[in-house]
Design a protein around this motif. Structure first.
Motif, PDB file in Angstrom:
ATOM      1  N   ARG A   1     -15.193 -11.739   0.826  1.00 41.24           N
ATOM      2  CA  ARG A   1     -14.168 -11.563  -0.212  1.00 41.24           C
ATOM      3  C   ARG A   1     -13.484 -10.197  -0.120  1.00 41.24           C
ATOM      4  N   VAL A   2     -12.306 -10.133  -0.726  1.00 37.48           N
ATOM      5  CA  VAL A   2     -11.668  -8.843  -0.977  1.00 37.48           C
ATOM      6  C   VAL A   2     -12.049  -8.461  -2.407  1.00 37.48           C
ATOM      7  N   MET A   3     -12.719  -7.335  -2.561  1.00 34.28           N
ATOM      8  CA  MET A   3     -13.097  -6.851  -3.883  1.00 34.28           C
ATOM      9  C   MET A   3     -12.150  -5.728  -4.267  1.00 34.28           C
ATOM     10  N   VAL A   4     -11.410  -5.920  -5.339  1.00 35.05           N
ATOM     11  CA  VAL A   4     -10.516  -4.879  -5.844  1.00 35.05           C
ATOM     12  C   VAL A   4     -11.229  -4.217  -7.015  1.00 35.05           C
ATOM     13  N   VAL A   5     -11.344  -2.892  -6.973  1.00 34.11           N
ATOM     14  CA  VAL A   5     -12.101  -2.178  -7.999  1.00 34.11           C
ATOM     15  C   VAL A   5     -11.184  -1.147  -8.663  1.00 34.11           C
ATOM     16  N   GLU A   6     -10.953  -1.341  -9.960  1.00 37.80           N
ATOM     17  CA  GLU A   6     -10.092  -0.398 -10.688  1.00 37.80           C
ATOM     18  C   GLU A   6     -10.939   0.687 -11.335  1.00 37.80           C
ATOM     19  N   VAL A   7     -10.551   1.941 -11.100  1.00 37.19           N
ATOM     20  CA  VAL A   7     -11.270   3.075 -11.692  1.00 37.19           C
ATOM     21  C   VAL A   7     -10.309   3.872 -12.568  1.00 37.19           C
ATOM     22  N   MET A   8     -10.838   4.731 -13.449  1.00 38.22           N
ATOM     23  CA  MET A   8      -9.958   5.552 -14.285  1.00 38.22           C
ATOM     24  C   MET A   8      -9.234   6.583 -13.416  1.00 38.22           C
ATOM     25  N   GLY A   9      -8.204   7.145 -13.971  1.00 42.47           N
ATOM     26  CA  GLY A   9      -7.367   8.110 -13.248  1.00 42.47           C
ATOM     27  C   GLY A   9      -5.929   7.834 -13.619  1.00 42.47           C
ATOM     28  N   ARG A  10      -5.510   8.454 -14.731  1.00 44.53           N
ATOM     29  CA  ARG A  10      -4.188   8.160 -15.299  1.00 44.53           C
ATOM     30  C   ARG A  10      -3.066   8.763 -14.466  1.00 44.53           C
ATOM     31  N   HIS A  11      -3.158  10.095 -14.228  1.00 43.46           N
ATOM     32  CA  HIS A  11      -2.097  10.781 -13.488  1.00 43.46           C
ATOM     33  C   HIS A  11      -2.550  11.185 -12.103  1.00 43.46           C
ATOM     34  N   ALA A  12      -3.859  11.185 -11.884  1.00 42.83           N
ATOM     35  CA  ALA A  12      -4.391  11.680 -10.614  1.00 42.83           C
ATOM     36  C   ALA A  12      -5.472  10.736 -10.106  1.00 42.83           C
TER      37      ALA A  12
ATOM     38  N   PHE B   1     -14.598  -9.029   5.070  1.00 44.52           N
ATOM     39  CA  PHE B   1     -14.421  -8.637   3.666  1.00 44.52           C
ATOM     40  C   PHE B   1     -13.755  -7.266   3.613  1.00 44.52           C
ATOM     41  N   SER B   2     -13.262  -6.921   2.429  1.00 44.94           N
ATOM     42  CA  SER B   2     -12.657  -5.592   2.254  1.00 44.94           C
ATOM     43  C   SER B   2     -12.898  -5.077   0.837  1.00 44.94           C
ATOM     44  N   ILE B   3     -12.871  -3.758   0.723  1.00 43.05           N
ATOM     45  CA  ILE B   3     -12.984  -3.106  -0.591  1.00 43.05           C
ATOM     46  C   ILE B   3     -11.692  -2.317  -0.838  1.00 43.05           C
ATOM     47  N   VAL B   4     -11.032  -2.620  -1.951  1.00 46.47           N
ATOM     48  CA  VAL B   4      -9.796  -1.919  -2.326  1.00 46.47           C
ATOM     49  C   VAL B   4     -10.062  -1.164  -3.627  1.00 46.47           C
ATOM     50  N   VAL B   5      -9.888   0.156  -3.622  1.00 47.71           N
ATOM     51  CA  VAL B   5     -10.086   0.944  -4.843  1.00 47.71           C
ATOM     52  C   VAL B   5      -8.710   1.300  -5.414  1.00 47.71           C
ATOM     53  N   VAL B   6      -8.504   1.004  -6.683  1.00 45.41           N
ATOM     54  CA  VAL B   6      -7.206   1.246  -7.324  1.00 45.41           C
ATOM     55  C   VAL B   6      -7.407   2.144  -8.542  1.00 45.41           C
ATOM     56  N   ALA B   7      -6.726   3.272  -8.570  1.00 44.09           N
ATOM     57  CA  ALA B   7      -6.736   4.107  -9.792  1.00 44.09           C
ATOM     58  C   ALA B   7      -5.878   3.400 -10.833  1.00 44.09           C
ATOM     59  N   GLU B   8      -6.291   3.477 -12.090  1.00 45.67           N
ATOM     60  CA  GLU B   8      -5.565   2.750 -13.146  1.00 45.67           C
ATOM     61  C   GLU B   8      -4.105   3.172 -13.256  1.00 45.67           C
TER      62      GLU B   8
END
Ligand code: F6P
Length: 342
Positions: free
Chosen positions: A162-173, A215-222
């Protein structure tokens, strides 16, 4: 001498360590009294406070959150807010105030300092986006929590292709996204500093999968945003400091990846999990040093300042400078992370 203390804005691991250090040094070191205002600036406006003693703050060093409570109440939005804060502090006999917070809380503190209130700031935020200090406490803990979660998601991503997309905090940075992403070997990292093109993201994933990865891991800042016109986004309500309530870009990116590549994709939003729990040893020590330094600043009557970390030393900087500029992730670190993409 009687000092006041408050914690404002989003909580973070290490706040209680600051509170404990301030109380210990103020009471045992100087013989001062310490009052803790409840729920940030709201407690000042409403005169809600408790006496903080050495006995009452025993055992809080490893505890997450803040025993004082926090809020995003903004006195600058209230009629005569600055004057009302000053009057409340005078009424309860507070000679100096320690304001522990991020850009918003410290912005209010800076305005009070300009108006002649004796105030010292302590920087906090898991986002690590205050330019006047090299690091804020809470960030290290958030990165470790995100890394632990990413490691776990890695194994299930691998089992299911699977591709796992993981959203983490980080509003401006995107400090949390880049640091935890690099620590866990993420395949794509999206941050507010660099608007992304969803086509390029999908291309990177296809390239990786063509080279044998299932599979892949995608990290996305909010706070990550697509390049103009490349992808539709949603927008949420605003808080008292005018910030949009974020949390949603991860799900949108996941839907786009699924639709454009046909890969099985899932989203996990780490969100407030990153703000909770016990601080790491690093954050406990940094928070403790900041608390002690804030009391030193009061003892020296060096008001209108904020404590900050510079080259390993705790120094004082003007409160105004603390909120003047955001500390964003430099392009060089983004390039280093990108070596492992695709
Ligand atoms: O404290 C900063 C922060 O962690 C941001 O990254 C996030 O956008 C915000 O807090 C969310 O705060 P809340 O949902 O508690 O208002």
């Amino acid at each position: 001498m009687r000092i006041g203390m408050l914690t404002g804005g989003g909580d973070c691991p290490g706040l209680n360590a600051v509170i404990r250090a301030v109380v210990r040094k103020a009471v045992d070191g100087h013989g001062w009294e310490v009052l803790g205002f409840r729920y940030g600036w709201r407690g000042v406006l409403e005169r809600q406070y408790v006496e903080l003693t050495v006995a009452g703050t025993r055992g809080i060093l490893p505890r997450g959150g803040t025993i004082l409570g926090s809020s995003r109440t903004n006195p600058l939005k209230e009629p005569d807010g600055v004057e009302r804060c000053r009057a409340a502090l005078t009424e309860v006999g507070v000679d100096a105030l320690v304001a522990i917070g991020g850009e918003d809380t410290l912005g209010v503190a800076a305005r009070l300092a300009e108006a002649g209130v004796a105030v010292v700031g302590v920087p906090k935020t898991i986002d690590n986006d205050l330019s006047a200090t090299e690091v804020t406490f809470g960030f290290h803990t958030a990165v470790q929590t995100a890394t632990d979660a990413l490691d776990r998601l890695h194994t299930t991503a691998e089992s299911h292709d699977r591709v796992m997309v993981v959203e983490v905090m980080g509003r401006h940075a995107g400090w949390i996204a880049v640091t935890a992403g690099m620590a866990s070997g993420a395949d794509v990292i999206l941050v507010p500093e660099r608007p992304f093109d969803i086509d390029e993201v999908c291309e990177q994933l296809r390239r990786r999968h063509a080279r044998g990865a299932g599979f892949s891991i995608v990290v996305v800042a909010e706070g990550a945003t697509p390049k103009a016109g490349t992808m539709a986004t949603l927008s949420g309500e605003r808080d008292e400091f005018g910030h949009v309530r974020l949390g949603g870009i991860g799900a949108q990116v996941t839907d786009e990846i699924r639709a454009r590549t046909g890969y099985d994709a899932r989203v996990t939003i780490l969100g407030h999990v990153l703000r909770g729990g016990t601080p790491t040893a690093y954050d406990r020590v940094l928070a403790t040093r900041f608390g002690l330094a804030a009391v030193d600043a009061i003892a020296d009557r060096d008001f209108g300042t904020m404590v900050a970390l510079r080259c390993g030393d705790v120094v004082r900087v003007p409160l105004g400078a603390a909120v003047a500029e955001l500390r964003t992730v430099p392009p060089s670190l983004l390039e280093e992370a990108a070596v492992f993409f695709g």
